[in-house]
Design an enzyme around this catalytic site. Structure first.
Site, PDB file in Angstrom:
ATOM      1  N   LYS A 198      25.513 -15.051  88.233  1.00 34.96           N
ATOM      2  CA  LYS A 198      26.391 -14.065  88.843  1.00 34.96           C
ATOM      3  C   LYS A 198      26.654 -12.952  87.831  1.00 34.96           C
ATOM      4  O   LYS A 198      26.788 -13.220  86.634  1.00 34.96           O
ATOM      5  CB  LYS A 198      27.706 -14.796  89.183  1.00 34.96           C
TER       6      LYS A 198
ATOM      7  N   LYS B 289      30.644  -9.699  82.939  1.00 42.80           N
ATOM      8  CA  LYS B 289      30.749  -8.992  81.675  1.00 42.80           C
ATOM      9  C   LYS B 289      30.512  -9.947  80.503  1.00 42.80           C
ATOM     10  O   LYS B 289      29.842  -9.594  79.530  1.00 42.80           O
ATOM     11  CB  LYS B 289      32.164  -8.414  81.590  1.00 42.80           C
TER      12      LYS B 289
ATOM     13  N   LYS C 199      38.379 -24.618  83.695  1.00 40.32           N
ATOM     14  CA  LYS C 199      38.844 -23.824  82.557  1.00 40.32           C
ATOM     15  C   LYS C 199      39.045 -24.691  81.318  1.00 40.32           C
ATOM     16  O   LYS C 199      38.672 -24.320  80.209  1.00 40.32           O
ATOM     17  CB  LYS C 199      40.177 -23.134  82.905  1.00 40.32           C
TER      18      LYS C 199
END
Ligand code: TRP
Ligand code: SF4
Length: 336
Positions: free
Chosen positions: A203, A206, A120
């Site tokens: 994968k 959105k 992250k």
């Protein structure tokens, strides 16, 4: 519900990203629905977790509509609020109390080593020094989510396994310091099929805009399926195709009856079916598969306060358990 008591308590959460897509459904939601048969299930829209990566008012404005859309999808998919507890994380503020208390038994080094944290930090173009403190504590909050309800079983995807390992370590440490209080939560991995997006490469997600929304109209679905990448070596209609490298075929495997799949395979490899027709065929099968879901979703959508009521009721029930746990923790930690 009698077997639920024997099998234990499930907790799982999803960040409120809005309308769900096929990848969310096949990877998680479908499993959540099935688990209701055997367990007492608690499902949570984790809005505080969402804040760890937010950047301002624009993001914040999306939380409420996103929760509403996501929970509508849960309910339409078969999450039964009579049977399972469905609520929003921030509606049970006790989780933040537990998060703070758990942070007293969690070494910083454990958190800095979590692979999802490092990832992250990289994604956000930050450093370990510059990211917000909340992001470092993400897995502590996740642990608090689970153990606030003394849940023992947590259905998650593979990417969440390090978080569950950490949750177990935090629980062990808490129990060591303050006496046996929480069960060590176990991850259960769903089959977790890798659902690739329309790009055929990544994968389904959105953020990559390669997804198929569950709640989309049949027309929108067909339009998006028509943009799917297929076998890159099949340049002309009379080139034989290779279903094994084509994501349209992978989706046929999920959504088309076995007999039709065999036909797709044969006609593709013998160049008697074109990709345009193949995608139309797939879209039709996805649409008929999702029709009952969409119908239910429309019904719930037409009842404007339905989701709100479900979530209020869920939070009310969740808070009863949460307050008991906090009381116990206060006592064990000498705060009572
Ligand atoms: N971190 C999880 C994810 O990103 C979401 C989550 C938050 C969760 N709290 C949880 C999952 C508790 C399982 C249990 O997918
Ligand atoms: Fe893929 Fe179907 Fe085209 Fe074959 S015919 S390459 S399975 S889209």
């Amino acid at each position: 519900m009698t077997s639920g008591a024997q099998k234990g308590v499930i907790f799982s959460g999803m960040r409120p990203t809005g309308k769900l897509h096929l990848g969310n459904y096949l990877g998680a939601l479908q499993n959540w629905v099935a688990l209701q048969q055997e367990y007492r299930c608690i499902y949570c829209a984790v809005d505080i977790h969402a804040l760890t990566t937010f950047e301002g008012v624009a993001d914040v404005a999306e939380i409420k509509p996103n929760i509403n859309d996501m929970v509508l999808d849960w309910l339409a998919a078969g999450i039964d609020p009579e049977q399972s507890q469905v609520f929003v994380q921030s509606h049970v503020p006790e989780v933040m109390t537990l998060h703070t208390l758990l942070s007293m038994v969690t070494p910083l080094g454990w958190l800095l080593r979590v692979p999802t944290f490092k990832e992250k930090v990289r994604q956000m173009d930050e450093t370990e020094e510059s990211v917000n403190y909340g992001l470092v504590g993400y897995p502590v909050l996740q642990t608090a989510d689970i153990i606030l309800y003394k849940a023992d079983t947590v259905p998650v995807g593979r990417d969440q396994v390090p978080h569950l390992e950490l949750a177990r370590e935090i629980v062990r440490r808490f129990n060591n310091h303050y006496g046996e209080t929480f069960p060590e939560p176990q991850a259960i991995l769903a089959e977790d099929p890798l659902v690739l997006g329309l790009d055929g490469q990544n994968k389904m997600s959105k953020s990559l805009d390669n997804h198929l929304e569950l709640a989309a109209s049949p027309e929108e679905t067909a339009k998006r399926v028509a943009t799917a990448f297929t076998d890159p070596q099949r340049l002309r209609r009379d080139d034989p195709g290779r279903p094994e490298v084509c994501n349209v075929y992978s989706l046929h495997k999920i959504f088309s009856p076995p007999g039709e799949m065999a036909t797709v395979y044969d006609e593709c490899t013998s160049a008697t079916r074109g990709c345009v027709d193949c995608k139309r065929h797939l879209a039709a099968n996805i649409n008929s598969h999702l029709e009952p879901f969409r119908e239910r979703r429309r019904e719930y959508e037409a009842r404007p306060s339905f989701v709100k009521e479900v979530l209020e009721d869920g939070a009310k029930k969740a808070r009863v358990i949460a307050q008991q746990t906090i009381e116990e923790v206060y006592e064990k930690m000498g705060l009572a």
